[in-house]
Design a protein around this motif. Structure first.
Motif: not given
Length: 381
Positions: A217-221, A43-45, A317-319, A287-295
């Motif tokens: 990070i994925e952007t819209p068009p 999905r994020y490739s 959006t961060w993924h 595998p379920y570790a939480k990551v600081n998405s903002e940082a």
């Protein structure tokens, strides 16, 4: 309940291609995926096809088979996978020597061409000329990974395969137990990416397969136009993977961060104008570790912005996803020692290139035909 000849666990590109090839060979196949909306590495490739990058007889052969496959794949699957060729731009940081960096690619099947700063900026006008000492370029294949995975699944179902959305809880000697039922089969193929190690460990099956937490990070068009696929020439990810596999036992302890995270700053624009900007790689054994998405997002934007300033503040959006890898950059394929009905098909370092030819070879191997390459990539190696 119906028994199958093969159950394939994982509906990303790996499982989708393998299930399709097994069904094409004539096996009865059930494909299991836990999410109706994909959350996997496919999905994020970036969707890149580095079939220029083979450095050994084995990897060059697989690259050649991949080129042949992709040129007819849309026709074979009766779907538009958005296959194209574009310029890959491998940026060389201002701190690195361009000629020494170029020399590190000398063993590639097709050697990238060294560009001056001026030539690189002419090829990709979005580049910050002050951030680089040069760049390398080579023609690079590209597909839409989600559309390709979906096309494989649809072709798999047309070939008589079955798919169910359910989470696999346990691998059994004669099938799998899921949240909805127990399914029986003669063989189980694990294609669950970064979750494969934990899934097999819960069944008492130890394997030397690992994973990183990858962030993009994925952007819209957007209106910004990127002409090339941009990546750093000196990738840190492979060194990170090598360093993190020195002591296998540490992977069985949840909560470890085995090496510091790295950031390989790059970007790709898809045909609809959207961008994927990445990537951070972390070695967290949970595998379920939480990551600081903002940082993470702040770090990612800053570093990509140094190379491609116009991308730094785009809406996006961060993924996060898991990416499986092995200790020697070659995939792990075949029967798991001591568990003859359970097979692994995972750990690809150049996945979109090598999965299609290896899935076809594996399906033929499973039907009784000898294949030296599948044997070379076995877990017994």
């Amino acid at each position: 309940m119906k028994a199958y000849e093969w159950i394939v666990v994982g509906g990303g590109i790996t499982g989708a291609v393998l299930a399709y090839e097994l069904a094409q060979t004539g096996f009865s196949v059930l494909l299991l995926e836990q999410y109706s909306t994909p959350q996997n590495a496919t999905r994020y490739s970036y969707g890149g096809l580095a079939y220029w990058s083979g450095t050994t007889l084995l990897t060059r052969l697989l690259c050649e088979e991949a080129i042949a496959c992709y040129h007819i794949l849309s026709q074979e699957l009766d779907a538009d996978i958005q296959f194209r060729e574009l310029d890959l731009l491998l940026t060389i940081s201002a701190a690195n020597d361009p000629k020494a960096t170029a020399a590190s690619y000398n063993n590639s099947a097709i050697r990238p061409r060294l560009l001056s700063v001026e030539e690189a900026c002419e090829l990709e006008p979005q580049l910050n000329r002050k951030a680089i000492s040069g760049a390398l370029t080579v023609k690079h294949g590209h597909i839409h990974p989600e559309k390709t995975s979906l096309a494989y699944i649809q072709a798999f179902e047309r070939a008589g395969g079955e798919m169910q959305i359910t989470q696999v809880l346990q691998v059994l000697q004669d099938g799998v137990k899921t949240t909805t039922a127990t399914f029986h089969s003669a063989n189980v193929a694990i294609c669950a990416g970064g979750l494969s190690r934990q899934l097999l460990k819960s069944a008492g099956i130890p394997i030397k397969l690992y994973f990183t937490h990858a962030e993009i990070i994925e952007t819209p068009p957007v209106d910004v136009q990127l002409r090339t696929l941009v990546m750093p020439a000196n990738l840190q990810r492979f060194q990170l993977e090598a360093e993190s596999t020195q002591v296998d036992e540490l992977w069985d302890e949840l909560g470890n961060e085995l090496v510091p995270p790295i950031l390989d700053a790059g970007a790709i624009q898809f045909q609809d104008g959207s961008l994927r900007i990445g990537q951070i790689s972390r070695v967290l054994t949970d595998p379920y570790a939480k990551v600081n998405s903002e940082a993470s997002e702040k770090w990612l934007r800053k570093n990509v912005g140094e190379v491609l300033p116009a991308l730094e503040n785009l809406p996006g959006t961060w993924h996060h996803c898991l990416v499986a890898f092995s200790s020697d950059r070659l995939p792990l394929i075949g029967t798991i020692p001591g568990f003859e009905s359970v097979h692994l098909f995972s750990g690809f370092s150049n996945p979109l290139v090598t999965i299609p030819p290896l899935a076809k070879r594996f399906a033929n191997f499973a039907s009784g035909n000898k294949d030296e390459i599948i044997i070379q990539l076995s877990l017994h190696r």
